[in-house]
Motif scaffolding. Structure first.
Motif, PDB file in Angstrom:
ATOM      1  N   LEU A   5       0.859  -1.179   0.000  1.00 56.31           N
ATOM      2  CA  LEU A   5       0.000   0.000   0.000  1.00 56.31           C
ATOM      3  C   LEU A   5       0.899   1.233   0.000  1.00 56.31           C
ATOM      4  O   LEU A   5       1.709   1.416   0.909  1.00 56.31           O
ATOM      5  N   ARG A   6       0.747   2.075  -0.999  1.00 53.66           N
ATOM      6  CA  ARG A   6       1.595   3.279  -1.050  1.00 53.66           C
ATOM      7  C   ARG A   6       1.039   4.331  -0.092  1.00 53.66           C
ATOM      8  O   ARG A   6      -0.034   4.893  -0.328  1.00 53.66           O
ATOM      9  N   ILE A   7       1.771   4.586   0.970  1.00 58.33           N
ATOM     10  CA  ILE A   7       1.352   5.562   1.981  1.00 58.33           C
ATOM     11  C   ILE A   7       2.524   6.507   2.227  1.00 58.33           C
ATOM     12  O   ILE A   7       3.397   6.230   3.055  1.00 58.33           O
ATOM     13  N   GLU A   8       2.565   7.580   1.467  1.00 58.38           N
ATOM     14  CA  GLU A   8       3.635   8.561   1.644  1.00 58.38           C
ATOM     15  C   GLU A   8       3.384   9.367   2.913  1.00 58.38           C
ATOM     16  O   GLU A   8       2.248   9.759   3.201  1.00 58.38           O
ATOM     17  N   LYS A   9       4.440   9.613   3.666  1.00 60.71           N
ATOM     18  CA  LYS A   9       4.304  10.274   4.955  1.00 60.71           C
ATOM     19  C   LYS A   9       3.717  11.677   4.828  1.00 60.71           C
ATOM     20  O   LYS A   9       2.868  12.088   5.615  1.00 60.71           O
ATOM     21  N   ALA A  10       4.152  12.426   3.803  1.00 59.77           N
ATOM     22  CA  ALA A  10       3.718  13.812   3.658  1.00 59.77           C
ATOM     23  C   ALA A  10       2.350  13.938   2.999  1.00 59.77           C
ATOM     24  O   ALA A  10       1.679  14.961   3.155  1.00 59.77           O
ATOM     25  N   ASP A  11       1.929  12.915   2.285  1.00 56.77           N
ATOM     26  CA  ASP A  11       0.676  13.021   1.531  1.00 56.77           C
ATOM     27  C   ASP A  11      -0.005  11.659   1.465  1.00 56.77           C
ATOM     28  O   ASP A  11      -0.094  11.045   0.397  1.00 56.77           O
ATOM     29  N   PRO A  12      -0.532  11.171   2.594  1.00 49.51           N
ATOM     30  CA  PRO A  12      -1.163   9.851   2.607  1.00 49.51           C
ATOM     31  C   PRO A  12      -2.474   9.858   1.816  1.00 49.51           C
ATOM     32  O   PRO A  12      -3.146  10.887   1.719  1.00 49.51           O
ATOM     33  N   PRO A  13      -2.859   8.723   1.262  1.00 49.98           N
ATOM     34  CA  PRO A  13      -4.094   8.647   0.475  1.00 49.98           C
ATOM     35  C   PRO A  13      -5.330   8.551   1.360  1.00 49.98           C
ATOM     36  O   PRO A  13      -5.246   8.313   2.559  1.00 49.98           O
ATOM     37  N   ASP A  14      -6.470   8.728   0.737  1.00 50.73           N
ATOM     38  CA  ASP A  14      -7.753   8.515   1.405  1.00 50.73           C
ATOM     39  C   ASP A  14      -7.978   7.026   1.635  1.00 50.73           C
ATOM     40  O   ASP A  14      -7.578   6.188   0.822  1.00 50.73           O
ATOM     41  N   ARG A  15      -8.608   6.700   2.758  1.00 51.73           N
ATOM     42  CA  ARG A  15      -8.810   5.297   3.127  1.00 51.73           C
ATOM     43  C   ARG A  15      -9.606   4.524   2.071  1.00 51.73           C
ATOM     44  O   ARG A  15      -9.205   3.430   1.657  1.00 51.73           O
ATOM     45  N   THR A  16     -10.716   5.066   1.621  1.00 50.94           N
ATOM     46  CA  THR A  16     -11.536   4.361   0.633  1.00 50.94           C
ATOM     47  C   THR A  16     -10.764   4.139  -0.649  1.00 50.94           C
ATOM     48  O   THR A  16     -10.771   3.040  -1.214  1.00 50.94           O
ATOM     49  N   ASP A  17     -10.092   5.183  -1.131  1.00 48.58           N
ATOM     50  CA  ASP A  17      -9.314   5.052  -2.367  1.00 48.58           C
ATOM     51  C   ASP A  17      -8.244   3.974  -2.231  1.00 48.58           C
ATOM     52  O   ASP A  17      -8.010   3.194  -3.160  1.00 48.58           O
ATOM     53  N   ARG A  61       6.681   3.399   0.717  1.00 42.62           N
ATOM     54  CA  ARG A  61       6.786   4.815   0.381  1.00 42.62           C
ATOM     55  C   ARG A  61       8.158   5.091  -0.242  1.00 42.62           C
ATOM     56  O   ARG A  61       9.100   4.303  -0.099  1.00 42.62           O
ATOM     57  N   GLY A  62       8.238   6.216  -0.942  1.00 39.39           N
ATOM     58  CA  GLY A  62       9.501   6.688  -1.476  1.00 39.39           C
ATOM     59  C   GLY A  62      10.224   5.672  -2.341  1.00 39.39           C
ATOM     60  O   GLY A  62       9.637   4.987  -3.190  1.00 39.39           O
ATOM     61  N   ALA A  63      11.537   5.573  -2.125  1.00 35.07           N
ATOM     62  CA  ALA A  63      12.381   4.695  -2.930  1.00 35.07           C
ATOM     63  C   ALA A  63      11.987   3.225  -2.778  1.00 35.07           C
ATOM     64  O   ALA A  63      12.122   2.437  -3.721  1.00 35.07           O
ATOM     65  N   HIS A  64      11.487   2.843  -1.602  1.00 34.77           N
ATOM     66  CA  HIS A  64      11.084   1.457  -1.395  1.00 34.77           C
ATOM     67  C   HIS A  64       9.864   1.110  -2.252  1.00 34.77           C
ATOM     68  O   HIS A  64       9.753  -0.013  -2.766  1.00 34.77           O
ATOM     69  N   TRP A  65       8.951   2.055  -2.405  1.00 36.20           N
ATOM     70  CA  TRP A  65       7.803   1.840  -3.291  1.00 36.20           C
ATOM     71  C   TRP A  65       8.284   1.666  -4.730  1.00 36.20           C
ATOM     72  O   TRP A  65       7.834   0.767  -5.441  1.00 36.20           O
ATOM     73  N   GLN A  66       9.199   2.508  -5.154  1.00 36.66           N
ATOM     74  CA  GLN A  66       9.702   2.421  -6.524  1.00 36.66           C
ATOM     75  C   GLN A  66      10.424   1.101  -6.758  1.00 36.66           C
ATOM     76  O   GLN A  66      10.266   0.464  -7.809  1.00 36.66           O
ATOM     77  N   ALA A  67      11.218   0.656  -5.788  1.00 32.47           N
ATOM     78  CA  ALA A  67      11.938  -0.615  -5.940  1.00 32.47           C
ATOM     79  C   ALA A  67      10.971  -1.793  -6.028  1.00 32.47           C
ATOM     80  O   ALA A  67      11.216  -2.758  -6.762  1.00 32.47           O
ATOM     81  N   ALA A  68       9.870  -1.708  -5.315  1.00 36.48           N
ATOM     82  CA  ALA A  68       8.890  -2.802  -5.314  1.00 36.48           C
ATOM     83  C   ALA A  68       8.219  -2.967  -6.672  1.00 36.48           C
ATOM     84  O   ALA A  68       7.693  -4.043  -6.981  1.00 36.48           O
ATOM     85  N   GLN A  69       8.245  -1.930  -7.503  1.00 41.00           N
ATOM     86  CA  GLN A  69       7.635  -2.027  -8.828  1.00 41.00           C
ATOM     87  C   GLN A  69       8.402  -2.989  -9.726  1.00 41.00           C
ATOM     88  O   GLN A  69       7.885  -3.419 -10.772  1.00 41.00           O
ATOM     89  N   GLU A  70       9.629  -3.335  -9.346  1.00 41.70           N
ATOM     90  CA  GLU A  70      10.448  -4.245 -10.145  1.00 41.70           C
ATOM     91  C   GLU A  70      10.141  -5.709  -9.858  1.00 41.70           C
ATOM     92  O   GLU A  70      10.613  -6.595 -10.577  1.00 41.70           O
ATOM     93  N   THR A 106      -0.259   1.169   8.668  1.00 45.11           N
ATOM     94  CA  THR A 106      -1.050   1.305   7.442  1.00 45.11           C
ATOM     95  C   THR A 106      -2.302   2.154   7.608  1.00 45.11           C
ATOM     96  O   THR A 106      -3.012   2.385   6.632  1.00 45.11           O
ATOM     97  N   ASP A 107      -2.602   2.608   8.816  1.00 47.62           N
ATOM     98  CA  ASP A 107      -3.840   3.360   9.009  1.00 47.62           C
ATOM     99  C   ASP A 107      -3.763   4.742   8.362  1.00 47.62           C
ATOM    100  O   ASP A 107      -2.766   5.444   8.483  1.00 47.62           O
ATOM    101  N   VAL A 108      -4.831   5.093   7.668  1.00 42.54           N
ATOM    102  CA  VAL A 108      -4.956   6.400   7.029  1.00 42.54           C
ATOM    103  C   VAL A 108      -6.355   6.937   7.314  1.00 42.54           C
ATOM    104  O   VAL A 108      -7.269   6.192   7.672  1.00 42.54           O
ATOM    105  N   ASP A 109      -6.524   8.238   7.140  1.00 44.70           N
ATOM    106  CA  ASP A 109      -7.804   8.871   7.440  1.00 44.70           C
ATOM    107  C   ASP A 109      -8.828   8.606   6.341  1.00 44.70           C
ATOM    108  O   ASP A 109      -8.498   8.218   5.221  1.00 44.70           O
ATOM    109  N   GLY A 110     -10.083   8.869   6.687  1.00 49.46           N
ATOM    110  CA  GLY A 110     -11.165   8.749   5.716  1.00 49.46           C
ATOM    111  C   GLY A 110     -12.276   7.856   6.226  1.00 49.46           C
ATOM    112  O   GLY A 110     -12.036   6.941   7.015  1.00 49.46           O
ATOM    113  N   GLU A 111     -13.480   8.144   5.791  1.00 50.69           N
ATOM    114  CA  GLU A 111     -14.650   7.356   6.156  1.00 50.69           C
ATOM    115  C   GLU A 111     -15.167   6.610   4.933  1.00 50.69           C
ATOM    116  O   GLU A 111     -15.285   7.190   3.847  1.00 50.69           O
TER     117      GLU A 111
END
Length: 214
Positions: A5-17, A61-70, A106-111
């Motif tokens: 789950l891509r959860i960037e520290k500065a800009d986390p996604p919405d929970r539903t999305d 997140r970050g470089a680890h997310w990019q590496a996981a794409q491989e 992994t917790d992020v905001d959103g209803e």
């Protein structure tokens, strides 16, 4: 199966999305031609389906997310959220680029919405209102629900759904709707996900019910 789950520290996604992206990634992976009989993913997918099916969601997140794409898998998005489902394998054989991703946090905001979009050709995944689960746990459960939900479709519907990118709604059921969905599972008009109970909740708990909006 590992799911990032891509959860960037500065800009986390919405929970539903994020949950929709996770469920879509799993469905797209399972229905991918590479997972078919003659595909390069066939053997690990068959071994996984023939054994006890498990999923683990991790934060990336970050470089680890990019590496996981491989690493072999499929990335899906919804809104600003992204998730990647990886071709499954043995727990002890997880690729280091995936293994280093954190399971917690992994917790992020959103209803979650209480009603689906109503769009035709959408798989609706309803969350059990009586269970307390982290976002990571729910992500694994909706991933399982997206797999099982294909059984509610005809072959032509499943192909059209895949070609459309596996449209999914994730919703929070109230207790009355949940009771009706459980009855639908008994009648065969819906499919329930029953957890093995390795983490967070009791074995046999119904976590998600899939409903097909044909």
């Amino acid at each position: 199966m590992q799911v990032a789950l891509r959860i960037e520290k500065a800009d986390p996604p919405d929970r539903t999305d994020l949950l929709i992206a996770a469920a879509r990634a799993v469905a797209l992976l399972c229905l991918d031609d590479r997972a078919g009989a003659d595909g390069p993913w066939a053997a690990p997918m068959d071994a996984w389906c023939d054994a006890r099916i498990r999923k683990i969601a991790r934060r990336a997140r970050g470089a680890h997310w990019q590496a996981a794409q491989e690493v072999w898998g499929v990335t899906a998005s919804h809104g600003d959220a992204q998730a990647r489902a990886f071709v499954p394998g043995r727990v002890g054989g997880v690729d280091a680029r995936v293994r280093r991703l954190q399971i917690g946090g992994t917790d992020v905001d959103g209803e979650l919405p209480s009603a689906p979009s109503g769009a035709v050709g959408t798989l609706v995944l309803w969350i059990n209102p009586t269970l307390e689960m982290t976002v990571g746990k729910v992500a694994a459960q909706v991933g399982h629900g997206s797999m099982l939900g294909v059984a509610l479709m005809s072959r032509d519907e499943a192909r059209a759904w895949f070609d459309a990118g596996c449209p999914i709604d994730v919703c929070a059921a109230d207790e009355d709707r949940w009771a009706a969905l459980l009855e639908g599972d008994r009648r065969g008009s819906a499919i329930a996900v029953r957890d093995a109970g390795f983490t967070e909740i009791a074995p046999g708990s119904v976590t998600v019910i899939a409903q097909w909006a044909a």
